[in-house]
Write an enzyme that holds these catalytic residues in place. Structure first.
Site, PDB file in Angstrom:
ATOM      1  N   HIS A  85      -4.849  -8.654   5.234  1.00  0.00           N
ATOM      2  CA  HIS A  85      -5.020  -7.253   4.824  1.00  0.00           C
ATOM      3  C   HIS A  85      -4.655  -7.139   3.343  1.00  0.00           C
ATOM      4  O   HIS A  85      -5.423  -6.608   2.541  1.00  0.00           O
ATOM      5  CB  HIS A  85      -4.141  -6.368   5.702  1.00  0.00           C
ATOM      6  CG  HIS A  85      -4.130  -4.911   5.337  1.00  0.00           C
ATOM      7  ND1 HIS A  85      -5.232  -4.102   5.503  1.00  0.00           N
ATOM      8  CD2 HIS A  85      -3.161  -4.118   4.828  1.00  0.00           C
ATOM      9  CE1 HIS A  85      -4.931  -2.869   5.097  1.00  0.00           C
ATOM     10  NE2 HIS A  85      -3.686  -2.860   4.679  1.00  0.00           N
ATOM     11  N   ASP A 138      -0.033  -3.298   8.719  1.00  0.00           N
ATOM     12  CA  ASP A 138      -1.477  -3.109   8.877  1.00  0.00           C
ATOM     13  C   ASP A 138      -2.183  -4.422   9.211  1.00  0.00           C
ATOM     14  O   ASP A 138      -3.379  -4.576   8.929  1.00  0.00           O
ATOM     15  CB  ASP A 138      -2.089  -2.530   7.589  1.00  0.00           C
ATOM     16  CG  ASP A 138      -1.731  -1.060   7.387  1.00  0.00           C
ATOM     17  OD1 ASP A 138      -1.117  -0.471   8.294  1.00  0.00           O
ATOM     18  OD2 ASP A 138      -2.072  -0.526   6.316  1.00  0.00           O
ATOM     19  N   HIS A 150       0.823  -1.218   0.000  1.00  0.00           N
ATOM     20  CA  HIS A 150       0.000   0.000   0.000  1.00  0.00           C
ATOM     21  C   HIS A 150       0.855   1.266   0.000  1.00  0.00           C
ATOM     22  O   HIS A 150       1.924   1.313   0.601  1.00  0.00           O
ATOM     23  CB  HIS A 150      -0.957   0.003   1.201  1.00  0.00           C
ATOM     24  CG  HIS A 150      -2.111  -0.952   1.022  1.00  0.00           C
ATOM     25  ND1 HIS A 150      -2.879  -1.403   2.073  1.00  0.00           N
ATOM     26  CD2 HIS A 150      -2.615  -1.534  -0.109  1.00  0.00           C
ATOM     27  CE1 HIS A 150      -3.815  -2.224   1.600  1.00  0.00           C
ATOM     28  NE2 HIS A 150      -3.675  -2.318   0.290  1.00  0.00           N
TER      29      HIS A 150
HETATM   30 ZN   LIG Z   1      -1.466   1.585   6.219  1.00  0.00          ZN
HETATM   31 ZN   LIG Z   2      -2.380  -1.232   4.215  1.00  0.00          ZN
END
Ligand SMILES: [Zn+2]
Ligand SMILES: [Zn+2]
Length: 257
Positions: free
Chosen positions: A105, A127, A51
């Protein structure tokens, strides 16, 4: 040390003498500033998942410092990197770094553990695990995320949990809705509210505390199981199915206001 970035990210910088390693640099600027301020040389960049708020600064840091980039073998990165996966062991700044696969995630999310760090072990979990909560399941399945929780829950209880976001208070609000009679949770919520009122991070969290207060690490606890079953209207069969309970717990959190 935790470098704040964006609205609620922490970039974790760990140093040994004048050398440093950074985890998930979503932004290069705060890292370059910290390096300059403390006269540090960046040796390595550890990435937990793909991400943007975790990799946004990787290319610039790699180009400016020449640091080696390590990232999940099963995900794409914006730069060349050394792939790591479950079982990979790195030696960085005199520390052993163990890699765990913790999908859920994202499909290839990894976590980094320093089992022999000074004082207590350290976990960089991106995360996947948050204080009082867990990451949203974007690419993986509830079964994967539950297995990832189980893997992290098995680490030593004095492990310092370095999460990538300051989501603690909103997670604890949800946790209190799930387990309104959990006294450890009430005490921890008051403690974290105090920290935030003083402008301090609630992280690193301690794994032993998380096991007492984090519903996503407690999905098999009878109180959590019952609360979820009641909220989601699970059948008796579903209520005895760990994955079904975990999935319903995560959905409850997604909709929680
Ligand atoms: Zn994050
Ligand atoms: Zn993330």
């Amino acid at each position: 040390m935790a470098l704040p970035a964006f609205s609620d990210n922490y970039l974790w910088l760990w140093q040994q003498g004048q050398l440093a390693v950074v985890v998930d640099p979503g932004d290069a600027e705060p890292v370059l500033q910290a390096l300059a301020e403390h006269g540090l040389t960046l040796k390595a960049i550890l990435v937990t998942h793909h991400h943007a708020d975790h990799v946004g600064g990787v290319r610039q840091l790699q180009e400016t410092t020449g640091a080696e980039v390590f990232g999940p073998a099963r995900e794409d990165m914006p730069t060349t990197f050394t792939p790591v996966m479950q079982g990979t062991a790195l030696e960085l700044l005199g520390q052993t770094v163990q890699v765990l696969d913790v999908p859920g995630h994202t499909a290839g999310h990894v976590a980094y553990v320093l089992p022999n760090a000074p004082q207590t072990p350290v976990l960089f979990c991106g995360d996947t695990l948050f204080s009082g909560g867990c990451g949203r399941i974007f690419e993986g399945t509830p079964a994967q995320m539950l297995a990832s929780m189980d893997q992290l829950a098995a680490l030593p209880t004095d492990t310092r949990v370095c999460c990538a976001h300051e989501y603690t208070l909103s997670n604890l609000r949800f946790a209190c809705a799930v387990e309104p009679r959990n006294t450890a949770l009430q005490a921890y919520t008051a403690h974290c509210q105090q920290l935030r009122a003083e402008g301090k991070p609630t992280l690193p969290a301690q794994l032993g505390t998380e096991l007492q207060i984090n519903p996503f690490l407690r999905a098999r606890h009878p109180d959590v199981r019952q609360a979820v079953a009641h909220h989601a209207g699970l059948s008796a069969n579903e209520q005895n199915d760990d994955v079904a309970v975990f999935a319903a717990l995560r959905e409850w959190k997604n909709d929680f206001k």
